[in-house]
Each structure stands twice: as C-alpha cells, then as structure tokens.
Write an enzyme that holds these catalytic residues in place. Structure first.
Site, PDB file in Angstrom:
ATOM      1  N   ARG A  72       0.847  -1.207   0.000  1.00 19.95           N
ATOM      2  CA  ARG A  72       0.000   0.000   0.000  1.00 19.95           C
ATOM      3  C   ARG A  72       0.878   1.251   0.000  1.00 19.95           C
ATOM      4  O   ARG A  72       0.469   2.320  -0.409  1.00 19.95           O
ATOM      5  CB  ARG A  72      -0.965  -0.013   1.194  1.00 19.95           C
ATOM      6  N   TYR A 125     -15.660  16.270 -16.160  1.00 22.41           N
ATOM      7  CA  TYR A 125     -16.240  14.927 -16.114  1.00 22.41           C
ATOM      8  C   TYR A 125     -17.301  14.908 -15.004  1.00 22.41           C
ATOM      9  O   TYR A 125     -17.093  15.472 -13.923  1.00 22.41           O
ATOM     10  CB  TYR A 125     -15.111  13.928 -15.832  1.00 22.41           C
ATOM     11  N   ASP A 196      -6.382  17.934 -15.055  1.00 20.85           N
ATOM     12  CA  ASP A 196      -6.697  16.563 -15.478  1.00 20.85           C
ATOM     13  C   ASP A 196      -6.355  16.484 -16.966  1.00 20.85           C
ATOM     14  O   ASP A 196      -7.018  17.089 -17.807  1.00 20.85           O
ATOM     15  CB  ASP A 196      -8.187  16.297 -15.230  1.00 20.85           C
ATOM     16  N   LYS A 221      -7.862   5.366 -19.346  1.00 18.49           N
ATOM     17  CA  LYS A 221      -8.128   5.843 -20.702  1.00 18.49           C
ATOM     18  C   LYS A 221      -6.876   5.683 -21.584  1.00 18.49           C
ATOM     19  O   LYS A 221      -6.433   4.576 -21.801  1.00 18.49           O
ATOM     20  CB  LYS A 221      -8.620   7.296 -20.625  1.00 18.49           C
TER      21      LYS A 221
END
Ligand code: PLP
Length: 409
Positions: A72, A125, A196, A221
């Site tokens: 992690r 978005y 972004d 993406k």
C-alpha cells in the site's frame, strides 16, 4: 529445475529439507543472472521481508516512497509505472491510484482541509463535478465553479482558495483550457493549478511545461489504452506528490500491480495510439460536420471550432481522439441512431483501442440536473465519441449508416 536454471530454491541447498506446506509457501525464487527480461517484472508482493531487524524498522519509518515495506506504500511494478508517467509528463514524481477518481479525490484531500475552497472550471467529467459540488462540501470543502474562459471571474475567485482545477480538454464538450493563462492567474494568487490531462495525454500536451503544479490522469483511458484496467496517476513536484502520497497511504486507493503492469504495456504504444486516433477523429469530425442529421460537432482541430487556435498552440496542432457531436431532433432520434450502430460500441469509457460512444446526458453526466446540463451545453442529442484504432473508413461508415437510418424521424 534444469541445471543452470536461474531458479534456485532456499530448500534445495544447505537448508534442511522442509515440509511440503513450508515448501509451497517458499517456492524456488528467480535469481538475477543471465539475460535481463525486456518486459517489466510483475511484482505481486503485498509485503516485503527483511533479514536485518534494524533495517526493517528503519525502512518502515522512512519517507513514503523510499524502499519497499508494504505494497500500500510502494510496490516495484507500480513504481515503474509511476516513474514512466512522471518522465512523460516532465514532472519530478508521480503517485499511482486504483482509478482516476481516487487520484482526483486524494489530490483534493491532500491540498484542502475543512473550511477550504477550490476554484474549478464548470466543464468537467460528471463524477468530478459531483465530487466537488456534492461530496466534498459534506467534509467542509466548497468549490466555486467558473466558466473555463471567464478569466475575470476566475481571477476574482482565486484569492484565498487552495487550488484551481480544470481539464486540458473538457469532458464531454471538448473545450480546450488555456493552461498558460490559467497558470498565470493561479500563480498571481499563489494557488496551484491542478490539471486533469486524461483527454490529451502527455503525447499532445504536458501541462507542467505550461505552469501546472499537479497533473493527473485517469490511466483507465489513453495511458492504459485497451479497456482492460482501471487506474489513476498524479504527477507533480516532489513536495506536492508527497502530500498526495501521504493521503493515499492513509486512505488506501492503491493501484494493483497487475494493472500497473498492463498500464506499462499500454504506455509502449501510447504515442502511436494517440496520433492514430487523433488523425482518425479529424476525418470523422469533418464528415459528421457535413452530415444533415448532425446539428453540431465539437472538435478542436476543426477549422470552424472556437478552440482551433488553442489546439494549434497547446495540443501539438491535433484535436485528440475524442469528439462531441449533437444528433439533430432530440432524444428519440439519438436513441435510434445509437441502437443502429454495428461496429462502434456504446460504452462508458474512452482513449482505448475500440471506438466507443456515450450519450452524455444519460450515462457520464447523470449527476447534473437539467439546468446544469444546459449550462455546460449537453443537449439530449449530444454524444461523446472516442475514436479507436479501427480503419477510420469503417468507423465512419458505421456512424453514417446509423444516422441515415434515422432520416424518417
Ligand atoms: N477524468 C476524466 C476526464 C474522465 O473522463 C474520467 C472518467 O471517465 C475520470 C477522470 C475518472 O476516471 P476513472 O473512471 O478511472 O475513475
């Protein structure tokens, strides 16, 4: 194990012969000798062992990102992906996430405390808009939304805020943000610009070169590129990425090593894929622009597009692989068109090998009210098309045949 094999077993040499259960847990390990693998190593370890107790204790207290203790905090395959994207974006460091939304949420939590305020472009978005407008206010973080090119309003909103947020190419109306201009306004107010860069990818635009302090992606993406992984990544200077990493360590939205491996494999063809889908998107945008069943096409590389000159300056003269268009005649005709497609797949993602189409009002932007949809320019006939790697002529024939079949409506 053949003789001379790079595999060696802790059970096979001086060690006493151990029980089957022990040998199943400690199988032969790969020894680094002979040729070097050309593909990145897939390290699925969730934890790392230490022979030296002091070294273990020291490593556990080290700065996040220094050495491997627990996955992690850091994993070798994930680190390779982070280093690769930081290099492409031209930033000092990067931190990977389990999804683009995890990356965005952790950036906001890293840079803001309760009582703080964000300034953001209105054109975002849908889930990012929902995070900023509905979720974060529950934790005392408010957002002032401004039109992407209303620089007076942005300048007025910035003082006292903690970050300015926008998308290089806005989802789904494909507006291009003037990053240089926004970075200058942010710098004047001493506020970091967070971008972004999912739609553009570092092939078309590297926001850090234009003044952004933090650059993030949905790696789901273009970076991944094959519709087979979920991931996110945040790039920036070491101090900013450290703050984001500290949140990630506490919250735990860790990128799975196999997804990092798939994303690394995707990066190898990123350049080819982005150029190919941009070139095909322009062919398709031009044809849709002239089609009688289409009211409007939104694509920054079209000569008629309002963002053409920005695309010229900021997107290496290309428009990217994603375009928006509006089917004339509203929802009924739009639905007939969508259901008539044979090659193009109605599916909610973008930036991959397959051409995908999405009805924004009913899929990606459902969090917006009718009034908010109107404000950001999403009509009931609006589609976002992500152009894939198929022959552009085939994509176009499919789109035009489905549009032509709506002529009676
Ligand atoms: N940013 C943009 C521009 C997106 O289009 C998306 C998803 O479509 C996201 C972020 C969220 O990414 P993810 O789906 O990987 O959480």
């Amino acid at each position: 194990m053949p003789s001379g094999s790079p595999l060696s077993s802790p059970n096979s040499k001086d060690a006493p012969r151990r029980g089957l259960a022990t040998r199943a847990v400690h199988p032969p390990e790969l020894q680094p000798q002979g040729g070097r693998p050309t593909a990145p190593l897939l390290d699925l370890s969730s934890t790392y062992s230490f022979e030296d107790a002091e070294e273990f204790a020291r490593a556990s207290q080290a700065k996040v990102g220094e050495g491997y203790v627990y996955a992690r905090w850091a994993n070798t395959t994930v680190d390779l992906f982070e280093a690769a994207v930081a290099d492409l974006e031209g930033t000092e460091e990067a931190e990977a996430f389990s999804s683009g939304m995890a990356a965005i949420a952790c950036v906001c939590l890293a840079l803001c405390d309760a009582g703080d305020r964000i300034v953001a472009a209105r054109q975002l978005y849908g889930t990012t808009f929902a995070l900023l407008s509905q979720r974060l206010p529950r934790y005392g973080i408010e957002t002032t939304f401004c039109e992407l090119d209303d620089y007076d309003s942005i300048a007025a909103a910035l003082p006292g805020s903690k970050l300015l947020y926008c998308e290089t190419i806005g989802n789904p109306r494909i507006q291009v943000a003037d990053l240089k201009q926004l970075a200058a306004l942010a710098a004047e107010a001493d506020v970091p610009l967070v971008v972004d860069n999912t739609f553009a990818s570092p092939v078309l635009c590297r926001p850090a070169e234009l003044g952004a302090q933090v650059v993030l992606h949905s790696a789901t993406k273009f970076l991944g590129g094959h519709h087979d992984l979920l991931g996110g990544i945040v790039c920036g200077d070491s101090a900013s990425v450290d703050r984001v990493r500290a949140v990630a360590r506490d919250v735990g939205p860790t990128l799975a090593p196999f997804n990092a491996w798939l994303a690394l494999r995707g990066l190898a063809t990123l350049h080819l894929r982005v150029i190919r889908s941009s070139e095909s998107a322009l062919v398709i945008a031009r044809a849709l622009h002239d089609h009688p069943a289409v009211d409007a096409v939104h694509y920054p590389a079209l000569p008629s597009d309002v963002h053409r000159s920005l695309a010229e300056k900021q997107l290496s003269g290309m428009g990217g692989g994603t375009l928006g268009f509006e089917v004339a005649g509203g929802k009924q005709r739009a639905t007939r068109f969508q259901e008539g497609l044979k090659l193009v797949q109605p599916a909610a993602s973008l930036g991959g090998s397959h051409t995908l189409l999405v009805h924004s009002a009913s899929v990606t932007h459902t969090q917006l009210s009718a009034q908010e949809l109107k404000e950001v320019g999403i009509s009931q006939g609006f589609y976002r098309l992500s152009v894939g790697l198929e022959d552009p002529g085939d994509i176009l024939s499919d789109l035009t045949a489905a549009l032509d079949a709506t002529a009676d409506l």
